[in-house]
Design a protein around this motif. Structure first.
Motif, PDB file in Angstrom:
ATOM      1  N   LYS A  33     -35.431   4.288  57.583  1.00 29.37           N
ATOM      2  CA  LYS A  33     -33.967   4.281  57.666  1.00 29.37           C
ATOM      3  C   LYS A  33     -33.331   3.768  56.381  1.00 29.37           C
ATOM      4  N   ALA A  34     -33.843   2.672  55.852  1.00 31.28           N
ATOM      5  CA  ALA A  34     -33.277   2.115  54.619  1.00 31.28           C
ATOM      6  C   ALA A  34     -33.492   3.078  53.450  1.00 31.28           C
ATOM      7  N   THR A  35     -34.638   3.735  53.419  1.00 34.02           N
ATOM      8  CA  THR A  35     -34.906   4.714  52.372  1.00 34.02           C
ATOM      9  C   THR A  35     -33.929   5.876  52.468  1.00 34.02           C
ATOM     10  N   ALA A  36     -33.694   6.363  53.685  1.00 36.69           N
ATOM     11  CA  ALA A  36     -32.750   7.471  53.880  1.00 36.69           C
ATOM     12  C   ALA A  36     -31.353   7.076  53.405  1.00 36.69           C
ATOM     13  N   VAL A  37     -30.919   5.881  53.758  1.00 35.76           N
ATOM     14  CA  VAL A  37     -29.597   5.398  53.339  1.00 35.76           C
ATOM     15  C   VAL A  37     -29.525   5.324  51.812  1.00 35.76           C
ATOM     16  N   ALA A  38     -30.560   4.782  51.192  1.00 37.33           N
ATOM     17  CA  ALA A  38     -30.577   4.636  49.733  1.00 37.33           C
ATOM     18  C   ALA A  38     -30.581   5.995  49.033  1.00 37.33           C
ATOM     19  N   LEU A  39     -31.369   6.938  49.532  1.00 34.51           N
ATOM     20  CA  LEU A  39     -31.440   8.252  48.897  1.00 34.51           C
ATOM     21  C   LEU A  39     -30.151   9.050  49.077  1.00 34.51           C
ATOM     22  N   VAL A  40     -29.536   8.971  50.251  1.00 33.05           N
ATOM     23  CA  VAL A  40     -28.249   9.640  50.445  1.00 33.05           C
ATOM     24  C   VAL A  40     -27.208   9.033  49.509  1.00 33.05           C
ATOM     25  N   ALA A  41     -27.174   7.707  49.420  1.00 32.09           N
ATOM     26  CA  ALA A  41     -26.197   7.041  48.546  1.00 32.09           C
ATOM     27  C   ALA A  41     -26.413   7.419  47.082  1.00 32.09           C
ATOM     28  N   ALA A  42     -27.673   7.453  46.658  1.00 30.30           N
ATOM     29  CA  ALA A  42     -27.972   7.847  45.276  1.00 30.30           C
ATOM     30  C   ALA A  42     -27.553   9.295  45.036  1.00 30.30           C
ATOM     31  N   GLY A  43     -27.820  10.156  45.993  1.00 26.99           N
ATOM     32  CA  GLY A  43     -27.429  11.551  45.877  1.00 26.99           C
ATOM     33  C   GLY A  43     -25.921  11.716  45.832  1.00 26.99           C
ATOM     34  N   ARG A  44     -25.203  10.998  46.686  1.00 29.58           N
ATOM     35  CA  ARG A  44     -23.744  11.092  46.698  1.00 29.58           C
ATOM     36  C   ARG A  44     -23.153  10.684  45.356  1.00 29.58           C
ATOM     37  N   LEU A  45     -23.671   9.607  44.784  1.00 28.23           N
ATOM     38  CA  LEU A  45     -23.197   9.159  43.477  1.00 28.23           C
ATOM     39  C   LEU A  45     -23.444  10.239  42.428  1.00 28.23           C
ATOM     40  N   ARG A  46     -24.637  10.810  42.429  1.00 22.72           N
ATOM     41  CA  ARG A  46     -24.960  11.877  41.470  1.00 22.72           C
ATOM     42  C   ARG A  46     -24.075  13.090  41.713  1.00 22.72           C
ATOM     43  N   GLY A  47     -23.846  13.438  42.974  1.00 24.46           N
ATOM     44  CA  GLY A  47     -23.003  14.576  43.303  1.00 24.46           C
ATOM     45  C   GLY A  47     -21.573  14.405  42.827  1.00 24.46           C
ATOM     46  N   LYS A  48     -21.031  13.199  42.985  1.00 26.96           N
ATOM     47  CA  LYS A  48     -19.667  12.934  42.515  1.00 26.96           C
ATOM     48  C   LYS A  48     -19.575  13.093  41.000  1.00 26.96           C
ATOM     49  N   LYS A  49     -20.589  12.609  40.292  1.00 27.89           N
ATOM     50  CA  LYS A  49     -20.603  12.753  38.829  1.00 27.89           C
ATOM     51  C   LYS A  49     -20.720  14.220  38.428  1.00 27.89           C
ATOM     52  N   LEU A  50     -21.556  14.977  39.141  1.00 30.87           N
ATOM     53  CA  LEU A  50     -21.695  16.399  38.843  1.00 30.87           C
ATOM     54  C   LEU A  50     -20.385  17.146  39.087  1.00 30.87           C
ATOM     55  N   ALA A  51     -19.698  16.819  40.180  1.00 33.62           N
ATOM     56  CA  ALA A  51     -18.419  17.466  40.484  1.00 33.62           C
ATOM     57  C   ALA A  51     -17.425  17.236  39.353  1.00 33.62           C
ATOM     58  N   GLU A  52     -17.420  16.030  38.832  1.00 33.24           N
ATOM     59  CA  GLU A  52     -16.520  15.716  37.720  1.00 33.24           C
ATOM     60  C   GLU A  52     -16.912  16.514  36.473  1.00 33.24           C
ATOM     61  N   GLU A  53     -18.216  16.544  36.174  1.00 31.13           N
ATOM     62  CA  GLU A  53     -18.703  17.290  35.012  1.00 31.13           C
ATOM     63  C   GLU A  53     -18.402  18.780  35.131  1.00 31.13           C
ATOM     64  N   LEU A  54     -18.438  19.306  36.354  1.00 30.14           N
ATOM     65  CA  LEU A  54     -18.189  20.728  36.589  1.00 30.14           C
ATOM     66  C   LEU A  54     -16.710  21.074  36.713  1.00 30.14           C
ATOM     67  N   GLY A  55     -15.863  20.057  36.663  1.00 31.98           N
ATOM     68  CA  GLY A  55     -14.436  20.287  36.797  1.00 31.98           C
ATOM     69  C   GLY A  55     -14.017  20.650  38.210  1.00 31.98           C
ATOM     70  N   LEU A  56     -14.767  20.181  39.200  1.00 34.50           N
ATOM     71  CA  LEU A  56     -14.476  20.512  40.595  1.00 34.50           C
ATOM     72  C   LEU A  56     -13.627  19.462  41.298  1.00 34.50           C
ATOM     73  N   LYS A  57     -13.447  18.329  40.685  1.00 34.34           N
ATOM     74  CA  LYS A  57     -12.736  17.233  41.340  1.00 34.34           C
ATOM     75  C   LYS A  57     -11.265  17.584  41.534  1.00 34.34           C
ATOM     76  N   GLY A  58     -10.873  17.730  42.799  1.00 31.48           N
ATOM     77  CA  GLY A  58      -9.476  17.948  43.128  1.00 31.48           C
ATOM     78  C   GLY A  58      -8.913  19.285  42.690  1.00 31.48           C
ATOM     79  N   THR A  59      -9.776  20.273  42.461  1.00 33.91           N
ATOM     80  CA  THR A  59      -9.281  21.579  42.047  1.00 33.91           C
ATOM     81  C   THR A  59      -8.970  22.424  43.275  1.00 33.91           C
ATOM     82  N   THR A  60      -8.362  23.539  43.041  1.00 28.48           N
ATOM     83  CA  THR A  60      -8.050  24.454  44.133  1.00 28.48           C
ATOM     84  C   THR A  60      -8.979  25.659  44.112  1.00 28.48           C
ATOM     85  N   GLN A  61     -10.168  25.464  43.568  1.00 27.80           N
ATOM     86  CA  GLN A  61     -11.130  26.558  43.509  1.00 27.80           C
ATOM     87  C   GLN A  61     -11.571  26.942  44.915  1.00 27.80           C
TER      88      GLN A  61
END
Length: 157
Positions: A33-61
């Motif tokens: 359970k703790a591993t799942a929580v940690a991996l999801v959290a790490a993935g979410r952080l990476r995903g947010k950074k990728l969205a910003e890099e891709l210009g997807l943050k708050g767009t109307t695409q």
């Protein structure tokens, strides 16, 4: 001090076996359970950074346009984490259909629940930024359980 993001001789990628060893080692040390929580959290952080890099943050695409960008960065031309076949919105529900998901490769097909935690987290982080809303994600179908895809479902919180 700048952090080196590229390795001169070995390149950007490592093996699936190494990734699985990290996940298994974390699970042994922290529990599932703790591993799942940690991996999801790490993935979410990476995903947010990728969205910003891709210009997807708050767009109307459209989801179709976003899918193309996400596939490019996560698929064969990018990190090779997974192939995003499609993203479908059904009312408030968003379904993401993935193939060759890193988390599922070489996974156990026994009765234990399949969890693509890191991949789920990355997609979750990207969609949170794209949709500009808090969402809850879950892994609902698995190739390890006979599904054609690993499917992630997201609903507003």
């Amino acid at each position: 001090m700048a952090v080196a993001l590229h390795r001169e001789k070995l390149g950007q990628f490592n093996s699936i076996d190494a990734f699985r060893a990290v996940v298994e080692g974390m699970s042994d040390a922290l529990g599932e359970k703790a591993t799942a929580v940690a991996l999801v959290a790490a993935g979410r952080l990476r995903g947010k950074k990728l969205a910003e890099e891709l210009g997807l943050k708050g767009t109307t695409q459209s989801l179709e346009e976003a899918t193309q960008k996400i596939t490019q960065v996560l698929g064969a031309e990018g990190s090779r984490l997974c192939i995003i076949d499609k993203i479908v919105q059904e009312g408030d529900l968003v379904k993401v259909y993935t193939l060759e998901t890193l988390c599922a490769v070489g996974g156990d097909s026994s009765d234990s629940p399949a969890r693509c935690t890191f991949t789920l987290g990355i997609v979750w982080g990207i969609l949170t930024e794209l949709l500009q809303q808090k969402i809850k994600g879950s892994h609902t179908e698995s190739v390890l359980r006979g599904g054609a895809y690993d499917v992630f479902e997201f609903t507003p919180v």
